[in-house]
Design an enzyme around this catalytic site. Structure first.
Site, PDB file in Angstrom:
ATOM      1  N   HIS A   1      16.134 -15.762  -0.137  1.00 46.50           N
ATOM      2  CA  HIS A   1      14.836 -15.588  -0.791  1.00 46.50           C
ATOM      3  C   HIS A   1      14.639 -14.241  -1.471  1.00 46.50           C
ATOM      4  O   HIS A   1      13.627 -13.999  -2.116  1.00 46.50           O
ATOM      5  CB  HIS A   1      13.701 -15.775   0.226  1.00 46.50           C
ATOM      6  CG  HIS A   1      13.619 -14.638   1.229  1.00 46.50           C
ATOM      7  ND1 HIS A   1      12.994 -13.449   0.948  1.00 46.50           N
ATOM      8  CD2 HIS A   1      14.115 -14.503   2.481  1.00 46.50           C
ATOM      9  CE1 HIS A   1      13.090 -12.648   2.002  1.00 46.50           C
ATOM     10  NE2 HIS A   1      13.770 -13.251   2.935  1.00 46.50           N
TER      11      HIS A   1
ATOM     12  N   GLU B   1      11.535  -3.556  -0.854  1.00 47.07           N
ATOM     13  CA  GLU B   1      11.344  -3.223   0.560  1.00 47.07           C
ATOM     14  C   GLU B   1      11.795  -1.795   0.914  1.00 47.07           C
ATOM     15  O   GLU B   1      11.153  -1.120   1.721  1.00 47.07           O
ATOM     16  CB  GLU B   1      12.080  -4.241   1.448  1.00 47.07           C
ATOM     17  CG  GLU B   1      11.447  -5.629   1.443  1.00 47.07           C
ATOM     18  CD  GLU B   1      11.801  -6.469   0.234  1.00 47.07           C
ATOM     19  OE1 GLU B   1      12.680  -6.073  -0.567  1.00 47.07           O
ATOM     20  OE2 GLU B   1      11.203  -7.550   0.065  1.00 47.07           O
TER      21      GLU B   1
ATOM     22  N   HIS C   1      12.727 -21.594   1.076  1.00 52.31           N
ATOM     23  CA  HIS C   1      11.568 -20.694   0.977  1.00 52.31           C
ATOM     24  C   HIS C   1      10.617 -21.242  -0.086  1.00 52.31           C
ATOM     25  O   HIS C   1      11.056 -21.862  -1.064  1.00 52.31           O
ATOM     26  CB  HIS C   1      12.104 -19.315   0.567  1.00 52.31           C
ATOM     27  CG  HIS C   1      11.123 -18.189   0.704  1.00 52.31           C
ATOM     28  ND1 HIS C   1      10.098 -17.993  -0.198  1.00 52.31           N
ATOM     29  CD2 HIS C   1      11.008 -17.194   1.617  1.00 52.31           C
ATOM     30  CE1 HIS C   1       9.401 -16.916   0.161  1.00 52.31           C
ATOM     31  NE2 HIS C   1       9.939 -16.414   1.267  1.00 52.31           N
TER      32      HIS C   1
ATOM     33  N   ARG D   1      14.132 -11.055  -3.672  1.00 55.08           N
ATOM     34  CA  ARG D   1      13.816 -10.908  -5.096  1.00 55.08           C
ATOM     35  C   ARG D   1      15.031 -10.428  -5.892  1.00 55.08           C
ATOM     36  O   ARG D   1      15.243 -10.868  -7.012  1.00 55.08           O
ATOM     37  CB  ARG D   1      12.652  -9.926  -5.293  1.00 55.08           C
ATOM     38  CG  ARG D   1      11.301 -10.579  -5.065  1.00 55.08           C
ATOM     39  CD  ARG D   1      10.166  -9.578  -5.067  1.00 55.08           C
ATOM     40  NE  ARG D   1       8.940 -10.247  -4.650  1.00 55.08           N
ATOM     41  CZ  ARG D   1       7.941 -10.563  -5.455  1.00 55.08           C
ATOM     42  NH1 ARG D   1       7.983 -10.260  -6.729  1.00 55.08           N
ATOM     43  NH2 ARG D   1       6.870 -11.176  -4.993  1.00 55.08           N
TER      44      ARG D   1
ATOM     45  N   GLU E   1       8.903  -1.376  13.590  1.00 53.14           N
ATOM     46  CA  GLU E   1      10.169  -1.525  12.845  1.00 53.14           C
ATOM     47  C   GLU E   1      10.279  -0.442  11.759  1.00 53.14           C
ATOM     48  O   GLU E   1      10.616  -0.702  10.601  1.00 53.14           O
ATOM     49  CB  GLU E   1      10.335  -2.916  12.233  1.00 53.14           C
ATOM     50  CG  GLU E   1      11.776  -3.277  11.930  1.00 53.14           C
ATOM     51  CD  GLU E   1      11.945  -4.640  11.257  1.00 53.14           C
ATOM     52  OE1 GLU E   1      11.816  -4.715  10.030  1.00 53.14           O
ATOM     53  OE2 GLU E   1      12.208  -5.619  11.970  1.00 53.14           O
TER      54      GLU E   1
ATOM     55  N   ASP F   1       8.402  -3.661   5.965  1.00 53.80           N
ATOM     56  CA  ASP F   1       8.568  -3.177   4.593  1.00 53.80           C
ATOM     57  C   ASP F   1       7.985  -4.090   3.525  1.00 53.80           C
ATOM     58  O   ASP F   1       8.386  -4.022   2.368  1.00 53.80           O
ATOM     59  CB  ASP F   1      10.071  -3.003   4.331  1.00 53.80           C
ATOM     60  CG  ASP F   1      10.858  -4.256   4.709  1.00 53.80           C
ATOM     61  OD1 ASP F   1      10.269  -5.349   4.697  1.00 53.80           O
ATOM     62  OD2 ASP F   1      12.060  -4.131   5.019  1.00 53.80           O
TER      63      ASP F   1
HETATM   64  C1  UD1 Z   1       8.026 -11.428   0.847  1.00 48.66           C
HETATM   65  C2  UD1 Z   1       8.320  -9.953   1.075  1.00 48.66           C
HETATM   66  C3  UD1 Z   1       9.737  -9.777   1.603  1.00 48.66           C
HETATM   67  C4  UD1 Z   1      10.007 -10.650   2.803  1.00 48.66           C
HETATM   68  C5  UD1 Z   1       9.647 -12.083   2.462  1.00 48.66           C
HETATM   69  C6  UD1 Z   1       9.785 -12.938   3.684  1.00 48.66           C
HETATM   70  C7  UD1 Z   1       7.269  -8.358  -0.447  1.00 48.66           C
HETATM   71  C8  UD1 Z   1       7.320  -7.714  -1.756  1.00 48.66           C
HETATM   72  N1  UD1 Z   1       8.244  -9.229  -0.167  1.00 48.66           N
HETATM   73  O1  UD1 Z   1       8.865 -11.858  -0.206  1.00 48.66           O
HETATM   74  O2  UD1 Z   1       9.934  -8.429   1.974  1.00 48.66           O
HETATM   75  O3  UD1 Z   1      11.376 -10.577   3.124  1.00 48.66           O
HETATM   76  O4  UD1 Z   1       8.279 -12.142   2.031  1.00 48.66           O
HETATM   77  O5  UD1 Z   1       9.834 -14.290   3.369  1.00 48.66           O
HETATM   78  O6  UD1 Z   1       6.385  -8.111   0.321  1.00 48.66           O
HETATM   79  N2  UD1 Z   1       4.840 -18.882  -1.419  1.00 48.66           N
HETATM   80  C9  UD1 Z   1       4.084 -19.998  -1.142  1.00 48.66           C
HETATM   81  N3  UD1 Z   1       3.694 -20.192   0.168  1.00 48.66           N
HETATM   82  C10 UD1 Z   1       4.058 -19.367   1.169  1.00 48.66           C
HETATM   83  C11 UD1 Z   1       4.841 -18.251   0.869  1.00 48.66           C
HETATM   84  C12 UD1 Z   1       5.222 -18.009  -0.433  1.00 48.66           C
HETATM   85  O7  UD1 Z   1       3.748 -20.763  -2.014  1.00 48.66           O
HETATM   86  O8  UD1 Z   1       3.687 -19.622   2.315  1.00 48.66           O
HETATM   87  C13 UD1 Z   1       5.250 -18.640  -2.824  1.00 48.66           C
HETATM   88  C14 UD1 Z   1       4.116 -18.117  -3.716  1.00 48.66           C
HETATM   89  O9  UD1 Z   1       4.234 -18.723  -4.977  1.00 48.66           O
HETATM   90  C15 UD1 Z   1       4.445 -16.634  -3.832  1.00 48.66           C
HETATM   91  C16 UD1 Z   1       5.961 -16.640  -3.777  1.00 48.66           C
HETATM   92  O10 UD1 Z   1       6.284 -17.646  -2.839  1.00 48.66           O
HETATM   93  O11 UD1 Z   1       3.936 -16.100  -5.032  1.00 48.66           O
HETATM   94  C17 UD1 Z   1       6.644 -15.360  -3.390  1.00 48.66           C
HETATM   95  O12 UD1 Z   1       6.033 -14.800  -2.245  1.00 48.66           O
HETATM   96  P1  UD1 Z   1       6.008 -13.190  -2.068  1.00 48.66           P
HETATM   97  O13 UD1 Z   1       5.365 -12.866  -0.776  1.00 48.66           O
HETATM   98  O14 UD1 Z   1       5.470 -12.563  -3.275  1.00 48.66           O
HETATM   99  O15 UD1 Z   1       7.528 -12.789  -2.032  1.00 48.66           O
HETATM  100  P2  UD1 Z   1       8.652 -13.178  -1.002  1.00 48.66           P
HETATM  101  O16 UD1 Z   1       9.904 -13.332  -1.757  1.00 48.66           O
HETATM  102  O17 UD1 Z   1       8.202 -14.273  -0.138  1.00 48.66           O
HETATM  103  N1  UDP Z   2      12.159 -18.510   9.803  1.00 46.55           N
HETATM  104  C1  UDP Z   2      11.317 -19.577  10.120  1.00 46.55           C
HETATM  105  N2  UDP Z   2      11.469 -20.763   9.450  1.00 46.55           N
HETATM  106  C2  UDP Z   2      12.380 -20.932   8.484  1.00 46.55           C
HETATM  107  C3  UDP Z   2      13.219 -19.831   8.135  1.00 46.55           C
HETATM  108  C4  UDP Z   2      13.074 -18.638   8.815  1.00 46.55           C
HETATM  109  O1  UDP Z   2      10.470 -19.452  10.999  1.00 46.55           O
HETATM  110  O2  UDP Z   2      12.459 -22.029   7.921  1.00 46.55           O
HETATM  111  C5  UDP Z   2      11.980 -17.237  10.515  1.00 46.55           C
HETATM  112  C6  UDP Z   2      13.225 -16.608  11.095  1.00 46.55           C
HETATM  113  O3  UDP Z   2      13.452 -17.056  12.420  1.00 46.55           O
HETATM  114  C7  UDP Z   2      12.906 -15.130  11.044  1.00 46.55           C
HETATM  115  C8  UDP Z   2      11.994 -14.995   9.852  1.00 46.55           C
HETATM  116  O4  UDP Z   2      11.521 -16.313   9.552  1.00 46.55           O
HETATM  117  O5  UDP Z   2      12.160 -14.738  12.185  1.00 46.55           O
HETATM  118  C9  UDP Z   2      12.725 -14.428   8.669  1.00 46.55           C
HETATM  119  O6  UDP Z   2      11.893 -14.478   7.557  1.00 46.55           O
HETATM  120  P1  UDP Z   2      12.401 -14.285   6.100  1.00 46.55           P
HETATM  121  O7  UDP Z   2      13.847 -14.565   6.027  1.00 46.55           O
HETATM  122  O8  UDP Z   2      11.488 -15.079   5.227  1.00 46.55           O
HETATM  123  O9  UDP Z   2      12.086 -12.753   5.821  1.00 46.55           O
HETATM  124  P2  UDP Z   2      12.883 -11.405   6.086  1.00 46.55           P
HETATM  125  O10 UDP Z   2      13.278 -11.375   7.517  1.00 46.55           O
HETATM  126  O11 UDP Z   2      14.044 -11.388   5.146  1.00 46.55           O
HETATM  127  O12 UDP Z   2      11.923 -10.337   5.729  1.00 46.55           O
END
Ligand code: UD1
Ligand code: UDP
Length: 382
Positions: A221, A145, A254, A223, A131, A109
């Site tokens: 994490h 999502e 995160h 939103r 999924e 999602d």
């Molecule tokens: C995204 C997904 C969410 C998922 C989550 C897993 C969307 C809208 N959201 O949310 O469904 O649960 O990932 O973690 O698709 N950033 C870094 N480095 C990284 C990753 C993130 O710097 O490796 C920072 C960046 O500034 C980025 C921000 O995190 O802009 C947010 O990342 P984003 O993918 O937009 O949203 P998530 O909350 O991570």
């Molecule tokens: N995870 C990881 N390192 C971390 C925290 C989580 O590898 O420090 C893994 C965790 O085992 C799971 C996935 O990341 O498989 C979950 O990701 P996240 O919580 O970011 O996203 P969501 O599942 O909510 O979409």
């Protein structure tokens, strides 16, 4: 082999584009990629990453030893949903035109998954949704999502659903049963993979050094939890730790700048609350194995923790994973400060409750989801 005009010709390999961009998608698609690669005469996987996450995606690719064929490298600091959608949609078009995949696989999602599915639809490429079928039926929880997954399922051709409940969700929406296959969740396949990794990490050493502590593995994490809900969660955890000398918290923070800032501000100065960088997934799974309980708003952790016999308190008002509620391994506790504090305290103090939640059966899969998915894709092309 095909018999064509009296001559035997090779059946054309099917090119399967696998698109993902965030940490959880990568973790749950990696087992599918590894499985597809076993059938080299039938499939040619084409791995396309958006890099919606950069560092957190690369960590997963390295654990599973996966090298993408295309990397759109779209991540921006504080990216908006429109940024992600438009960058993926535009970036992936060129790849689809060049590669002409026979099927596109997306996961779950995220906004990468939604935009990739939309691009596949525009190019009339069949879509397989791994999924599929999860629902809260509230388009703002989780946001975005719930909207993303409903939109993806509108244009999906093959639904790989993790459970019977998710299948029923799709049937209620009028989807054709012939297009749905119950596979289990590939998250459990990933755990089967990482359990064989030999890993060292200072976070694991820290947990080992204090084996009598009740370690709480915390992640947050979402939103919709940005701002007050996350502040409530963090304040509640400080209260819990202050009142329980045997409680200790590990929080891999995160990389979202919003989460980083709030975590440092509220939890940065406590000697039994450890803020660390995101962990590689194999290390993370081992940390979860050593933890007493999991406190999280994550989706994936709700599936993984029960497979490791860990109770999960879910920091949300709703979950799309009701199977764990029914089995008793999950409890949805919201984000009100007093409630979070009371629920964590109850699990720390009440051993009967703890045993009940940690011994429930994992309802999310048996580690064979990816082989079911690949079998179904094979049948689709036959
Ligand atoms: C995204 C997904 C969410 C998922 C989550 C897993 C969307 C809208 N959201 O949310 O469904 O649960 O990932 O973690 O698709 N950033 C870094 N480095 C990284 C990753 C993130 O710097 O490796 C920072 C960046 O500034 C980025 C921000 O995190 O802009 C947010 O990342 P984003 O993918 O937009 O949203 P998530 O909350 O991570
Ligand atoms: N995870 C990881 N390192 C971390 C925290 C989580 O590898 O420090 C893994 C965790 O085992 C799971 C996935 O990341 O498989 C979950 O990701 P996240 O919580 O970011 O996203 P969501 O599942 O909510 O979409």
């Amino acid at each position: 082999m095909n018999k064509e005009n009296g001559a035997e010709t090779e059946m054309k390999k099917k090119k399967i584009a696998i698109v993902f961009g965030t940490r959880p998608e990568a973790i749950k698609m990696a087992p599918v990629i590894l499985e597809l690669k076993k059938y080299q005469s039938a499939f040619e996987p084409c791995i396309i990453v958006s890099a919606q996450h950069r560092e957190m995606l690369d960590q997963v690719l390295s654990v599973f030893d996966i090298t993408p064929d295309y990397d759109l490298d779209i991540m921006k600091r504080n990216q908006t949903l429109s940024d992600i959608t438009s960058d993926v949609l535009k970036g992936i078009e060129t790849v689809f035109v060049k590669e002409q995949p026979d099927m596109v696989l997306v996961h779950g999602d995220t906004t990468t998954s939604f935009a990739a599915a939309l691009a596949a639809f525009y190019h009339q490429i069949p879509i397989g949704h791994v999924e599929a079928g999860l629902r809260t039926h509230d388009k703002y929880f989780p946001f975005p999502e719930e909207g993303n997954r409903q939109l993806i399922d509108t244009i999906t051709d093959l639904f790989f659903v993790p459970t019977e409940t998710t299948k029923q969700n799709l049937l209620k929406e009028g989807k054709d049963e012939q297009q749905i296959v119950v596979t289990g969740n590939t998250a459990i396949d990933a755990i089967h993979y990482t359990k064989n990794s030999l890993v060292n990490h200072s976070a694991l050493d820290l947990m080992d050094a204090k084996p009598d502590q009740k370690w709480i593995l915390l992640t947050s994490h979402r939103r919709e939890n940005y701002g007050e809900p996350m502040r409530n969660i963090f304040e509640a955890i400080v209260d819990v730790v202050d009142t329980h000398p045997d409680a200790e918290v590990l929080l891999p923070v995160h990389l979202s700048p919003v989460v980083q800032k709030l975590a440092r501000k509220h939890l940065g100065n406590h000697k039994r609350i450890h803020l660390i960088e995101p962990l590689e997934v194999d290390v993370f799974h081992q940390a979860m194995n050593k933890a007493y309980l999991v406190l999280t708003d994550s989706g994936g952790l709700q599936e993984e923790a029960p497979a490791l016999d860990k109770p999960v308190l879910v920091l949300r008002d709703k979950t799309e994973r009701p199977e764990g509620l029914e089995n008793g391994t999950l409890k949805v506790i919201g984000t009100e400060k007093a409630n979070v504090k009371d629920e964590v305290t109850a699990l720390l103090n009440d051993q009967k409750l703890y045993q009940k939640m940690s011994k429930a059966v994992n309802p999310y899969g048996d580690g064979l989801a990816s082989s079911r998915i690949v079998k179904e894709i094979t049948q689709y092309f036959e």
